[in-house]
Enzyme design. Structure first.
Site, PDB file in Angstrom:
ATOM      1  N   LYS A  46      15.016 -44.756  47.553  1.00 47.07           N
ATOM      2  CA  LYS A  46      15.996 -45.255  48.532  1.00 47.07           C
ATOM      3  C   LYS A  46      16.649 -44.157  49.351  1.00 47.07           C
ATOM      4  O   LYS A  46      17.098 -44.396  50.464  1.00 47.07           O
ATOM      5  CB  LYS A  46      17.065 -46.095  47.825  1.00 47.07           C
ATOM      6  CG  LYS A  46      18.022 -45.242  47.013  1.00 47.07           C
ATOM      7  CD  LYS A  46      19.048 -46.067  46.261  1.00 47.07           C
ATOM      8  CE  LYS A  46      20.080 -45.132  45.655  1.00 47.07           C
ATOM      9  NZ  LYS A  46      20.783 -45.666  44.514  1.00 47.07           N
ATOM     10  N   ARG A 143      31.511 -48.361  38.592  1.00 48.50           N
ATOM     11  CA  ARG A 143      30.758 -49.156  39.557  1.00 48.50           C
ATOM     12  C   ARG A 143      30.225 -50.347  38.758  1.00 48.50           C
ATOM     13  O   ARG A 143      31.032 -51.084  38.188  1.00 48.50           O
ATOM     14  CB  ARG A 143      29.667 -48.321  40.244  1.00 48.50           C
ATOM     15  CG  ARG A 143      29.224 -48.934  41.573  1.00 48.50           C
ATOM     16  CD  ARG A 143      28.187 -48.096  42.314  1.00 48.50           C
ATOM     17  NE  ARG A 143      26.875 -48.091  41.665  1.00 48.50           N
ATOM     18  CZ  ARG A 143      25.830 -47.398  42.122  1.00 48.50           C
ATOM     19  NH1 ARG A 143      25.937 -46.660  43.224  1.00 48.50           N
ATOM     20  NH2 ARG A 143      24.663 -47.429  41.491  1.00 48.50           N
TER      21      ARG A 143
HETATM   22  C1  PLP Z   1      20.645 -44.677  43.625  1.00 51.00           C
HETATM   23  C2  PLP Z   1      20.556 -44.951  42.179  1.00 51.00           C
HETATM   24  C3  PLP Z   1      19.860 -44.077  41.347  1.00 51.00           C
HETATM   25  C4  PLP Z   1      19.251 -42.779  41.837  1.00 51.00           C
HETATM   26  O1  PLP Z   1      20.254 -41.873  42.215  1.00 51.00           O
HETATM   27  P1  PLP Z   1      19.945 -40.350  42.586  1.00 51.00           P
HETATM   28  O2  PLP Z   1      21.263 -39.697  42.489  1.00 51.00           O
HETATM   29  O3  PLP Z   1      19.388 -40.339  43.961  1.00 51.00           O
HETATM   30  O4  PLP Z   1      18.987 -39.815  41.578  1.00 51.00           O
HETATM   31  C5  PLP Z   1      19.760 -44.405  40.011  1.00 51.00           C
HETATM   32  N1  PLP Z   1      20.310 -45.542  39.515  1.00 51.00           N
HETATM   33  C6  PLP Z   1      20.983 -46.414  40.286  1.00 51.00           C
HETATM   34  C7  PLP Z   1      21.581 -47.630  39.670  1.00 51.00           C
HETATM   35  C8  PLP Z   1      21.136 -46.136  41.642  1.00 51.00           C
HETATM   36  O5  PLP Z   1      21.810 -47.009  42.410  1.00 51.00           O
END
Ligand code: PLP
Length: 371
Positions: A46, A143
């Site tokens: 993402k 969160r």
């Molecule tokens: C975006 C996200 C990740 C990955 O995060 P990074 O910091 O880019 O490694 C992992 N778990 C969840 C739930 C996320 O929303």
């Protein structure tokens, strides 16, 4: 999304150049390091908006899932993986309004509400499928996730025993996103406790104990990840390898920080005062700004702006001697006193961070090309 697959003969700017070899090496590095500790990696796309040219890299490597918070990106993964060789993982807990598509497109789903489990179960029954779920525990980052352990256990028992089309695959947590909580060994031990509380009740081992994102990779680098954590969901350190070095001082010299490059074209070069001349009001975005008077300086404008990258200070000039001064919607202003040879028409290169990468790869005015 404009998406050019090759570096074309007549380039147009601004553009993001993706070095697939470097990105592939970053993937290999992280998967191997995690593998040494018995940790499987969900490759999170993402941060680069799941742009199509990077998906084959993730498909060809032994990450256990390809993950995103966005269904459109996972749809693209499915389209590019017609043999369904790789599981997709939905990172953002699902909206009830999208449950049907979630079941269509995702093999594994992170969940934090009982009502989501029930809705997933119903949609899965309709589609003749089983959905694998990972229940999220909130360990203080505030969160997503269950705060109350009793409620989480109740949801786990519902998933395990009460819903035929749901398979309880594990538990997970997310840290360092909203509350800035560091995934210390102690925090991750708490997740293992949660997992073992559930395992004791359901009488079997969970397939995944998912210990977080890039920030939890620090525990792998330090070798103090709790033994039972066997899954991480990793985006940033694969894409950019930037934050852990910059903010926590880790040595990531074995990785590439420059798999993504912004190239932007110089549209004006002039000597001008460094302090605006006249009565100061507000800038293009309604903010009051302060300006340092450094006398007359050589400055350049480039044809990219806040519409494309949101914050100009998330761009990092490759040339020493270039300094970002600011931006409006479509222009970015650079001090080039240290690079006096820059002229109109030149192409300047910038490193990106998470903020600029995520914006630039979704900006309609920015082309994406692949090396
Ligand atoms: C975006 C996200 C990740 C990955 O995060 P990074 O910091 O880019 O490694 C992992 N778990 C969840 C739930 C996320 O929303």
């Amino acid at each position: 999304m404009p998406d050019e697959t090759m570096l074309n003969a007549k380039p147009r700017y601004p553009r993001v150049v993706v070095d697939r070899e470097k990105l592939g090496e970053n993937l290999d590095y992280v998967i191997e390091k995690c593998g040494d500790y018995g940790v499987e990696v969900a490759g999170v796309i993402k941060g680069a908006n799941g742009i199509p040219g990077i998906i084959p890299l993730y498909l060809s490597r032994p990450c256990v899932q390809i993950a995103s918070s966005r269904l459109e990106q996972l749809r693209r993964v499915r389209e590019m993986d017609p043999g369904h060789t790789k599981d997709t993982l939905l990172l953002r807990i699902p909206m009830l309004s999208e449950i049907k598509e979630v079941v269509e497109l995702c093999d594994v789903v992170l969940v934090s509400e009982e009502v989501q489990l029930k809705a997933l179960d119903r949609a899965a029954a309709e589609q003749g499928k089983t959905v694998k779920v990972i229940l999220m525990a909130d360990l203080g980052d505030l969160r997503e996730g269950w705060w109350d352990r009793g409620e989480m256990l109740k949801a786990a028992l519902l998933a395990e025993n009460g819903l035929e089309n749901i398979r309880l695959e594990g538990v997970g947590t997310n840290l360092g996103c909203y509350g800035s909580i560091v995934p210390t060994k102690e925090k991750l031990d708490e997740l293992v406790e949660v997992a073992e509380m559930i395992e004791a009740e359901i009488g079997r081992e969970l397939r995944f104990i998912s210990g977080g994102a890039t920030s939890s990779f620090m525990r792998v680098l330090d070798g103090d990840l709790p033994l039972r954590i066997n899954h991480l969901r990793i985006g940033e350190v694969i894409l950019l390898a930037r934050d852990l070095e910059l903010f926590y001082g880790y040595d990531l010299s074995g990785m590439h920080m420059d798999a993504f490059t912004l190239e932007a074209e110089v549209i004006e070069v002039k000597d001008k005062p460094s302090h605006p001349v006249g009565e100061l009001g507000i800038d293009a975005f309604g903010h009051t700004q302060t300006y340092v008077d450094r006398g007359i300086r050589k400055r350049a404008l480039i044809g990219v702006g806040k519409v494309d990258m949101a914050d100009p200070f998330d761009l990092f000039p490759r040339d020493e001697g270039i300094e970002v001064l600011g931006a409006s919607s479509d222009h970015t202003i650079l001090d080039i006193e240290g690079c006096p040879d820059i002229k109109v028409g030149d192409i300047l290169e910038f490193d990106l961070n998470y903020g600029s990468l995520v914006h630039l790869t979704s900006a309609p005015g920015v082309r994406i090309v692949y090396k």
